[in-house]
Design an enzyme around this catalytic site. Structure first.
Site, PDB file in Angstrom:
ATOM      1  CB  SER A 240     -77.869   5.440  20.801  1.00 12.18           C
ATOM      2  OG  SER A 240     -77.748   5.354  22.219  1.00 12.18           O
ATOM      3  CE  LYS A 241     -78.922  -0.776  16.685  1.00 11.28           C
ATOM      4  NZ  LYS A 241     -78.156  -1.898  16.118  1.00 11.28           N
ATOM      5  NE  ARG A 242     -75.886   5.693  25.259  1.00 11.68           N
ATOM      6  CZ  ARG A 242     -76.116   6.632  26.168  1.00 11.68           C
ATOM      7  NH1 ARG A 242     -76.652   6.293  27.324  1.00 11.68           N
ATOM      8  NH2 ARG A 242     -75.802   7.885  25.940  1.00 11.68           N
ATOM      9  N   GLY A 244     -83.379   2.248  24.406  1.00 15.07           N
ATOM     10  CA  GLY A 244     -84.576   1.427  24.244  1.00 15.07           C
ATOM     11  C   GLY A 244     -85.101   1.458  22.824  1.00 15.07           C
TER      12      GLY A 244
END
Length: 461
Positions: A240-242, A244
């Protein structure tokens, strides 16, 4: 049989790193078997599909070196064909018009949930007579799925995946406005494009049984299917976006080489013994379904950087210098002198970095067209440098007959002894002036490459 694979992204955003790996696997399998690798843009979601996203996908594939065969197939241009197939199934009694509204279905779903029951919509229109059709209501077209028995997807990686047919609903093929659903379009397009092998993420495994039923209803040969585990983040959770960077272009901007990224993605879920460094030619020669793993692979950014560093060191100096110069000139143009300096310095610069973005930053030390960027640490050293010692360094360099790094080192060593200093102490402040930093390649080499005039220009407060 000629092997034909495809990559079929939706142009609703960037090319996800997981999708890039899927494209790579399809490309390698096709090339290994002297087959075709086709590209289909699944742009039927008119609200979310954009021209920018479509262009980004094409540019990312080009950057990765995943060249596809034939013309790009745009799914939106094939709507009439999709409708033709759906209506042919209605005529054959294998599909039907359903007039149930979304509101009616929602009520039935809520009732099932209240009873904690698995919800399957059994349409009352499945076997209805045409005389019962209401007027003024636009129906959807549903496939008549089998209600008994099982459907078995013979996955080349996962093995036989069995689903009870009573758990599958009569999927919608055409919406009430006549537009095709993904489930219909993908089957028709894969058949018409002659796809023999479908290699995709295992998040599509839940679609495979419904698609297989549709293949069989149409009398189409079912392609061989391979559902590969998804890529997870370093913590084991779904990417996911977390975690990177997710898009391929992000890795390009971060300074990864395409060959390094492809090598890393190849090893992310596929192996060939203990081989880690694998060229494109080797990958094509060695790739097979047998080498794929059944468990999710985890991103390891440290390993990715290390692999990129290897490819940086192996790259030809002139080619690498050209890449770095182009990166610099995205912001501002530089002179032929600066370009020459960067080329001369490349051999000593590339072993010191892992990413192109860092290599670019170091290469800026050799640009003479605009003021040198100076770090806070270097600035403090410069401000505290003894003016007399700085003058002696300038005089030493000016008096050199042979302006080579070895002679520069020898004469500066003599100056350090005269000043009752260690050479390292002397170089500590010279580096701040010449490189604008407390870390750099050999200062003797930097001075040699920059030349007397530009070196003297930097040795000023």
């Amino acid at each position: 049989m000629t092997v034909v694979t495809r990559f079929a992204p939706s142009p609703t955003g960037f090319l996800h790193i997981g999708s890039a790996r899927t494209a790579l696997f399809n490309y390698l399998f096709a090339r290994k078997n002297n087959g075709k690798f086709l590209l289909r843009i699944e742009d039927t979601d008119k609200e979310r599909s954009t021209q920018e996203a479509m262009q980004a996908i094409l540019e990312s594939l080009k950057w990765l070196g995943l060249d596809y065969d034939d013309e790009v197939v745009y799914q939106s241009a094939r709507e009439a064909r999709h409708q033709e197939v759906a209506y042919s199934l209605v005529e054959a009694g294998k599909a039907y018009f359903c007039f149930s509204s979304q509101e009616e279905i929602a009520v039935l779903r809520a009732e099932a949930m209240a009873k904690k029951q698995h919800f399957i919509f059994n349409s009352p229109w499945r076997n209805a007579d045409v005389a019962q059709y209401p007027t003024g209501v636009k129906p959807v077209v549903r496939l008549k799925a089998p209600r008994e028995g099982v459907t078995v997807v013979k996955d080349l990686l996962q093995g036989d995946v069995v689903v009870q047919n009573c758990q599958l609903d009569d999927m919608v093929m055409l919406r009430s406005d006549g537009s095709p659903t993904y489930m219909l379009a993908v089957v028709v397009d894969d058949h018409d494009m002659g796809i023999t092998h479908i290699i995709r993420g295992d998040d599509h495994l839940s679609n495979a049984h419904r698609q297989q039923i549709l293949y069989e209803a149409l009398g189409y040969k079912v392609p061989a299917m391979v559902h590969i585990p998804l890529i997870h983040g370093p913590d084991g959770a779904k990417l996911s976006k977390r975690h990177g960077a997710l898009g391929t272009e992000s890795y390009k901007e971060m300074g990864y080489l395409p060959e390094a990224l492809c090598n890393y993605l190849l090893r992310l879920g596929w192996s060939h013994g203990d081989d880690e460094i694998i060229s494109r030619d080797q990958a094509i020669k060695w790739f097979s379904i047998d080498g794929l793993g059944k468990s999710a692979a985890r991103l390891d950014f440290h390993k990715m950087k290390s692999l990129n560093a290897h490819y940086l060191r192996q790259k030809n100096d002139s080619e690498l210098a050209e890449i770095v110069i182009n990166m610099i000139e995205e912001d501002r143009k530089i002179s032929a002198v600066s370009k020459g300096n960067i080329l001369k310095a490349m051999a000593s610069l590339k072993p010191r970095t892992e990413l192109l973005i860092d290599l670019k930053q170091m290469a800026l030390m050799y640009v003479v067209d605009f003021p040198l960027s100076i770090t806070a640490e270097a600035r403090q050293i410069i401000l505290n440098t003894d003016d007399n010692l700085l003058m002696q360094v300038r005089e030493t360099l000016t008096g050199l007959g042979n302006f080579s790094k070895d002679v520069i080192q020898e004469k500066l060593k003599e100056l350090a002894e005269l000043a009752n200093m260690k050479l390292g102490e002397l170089m500590h402040f010279i580096r701040a002036f010449i490189a604008g930093d407390v870390k750099s390649p050999s200062v003797f080499e930097m001075i040699e490459i920059l030349g007397l005039e530009h070196s003297l220009n930097r040795l000023k407060k």
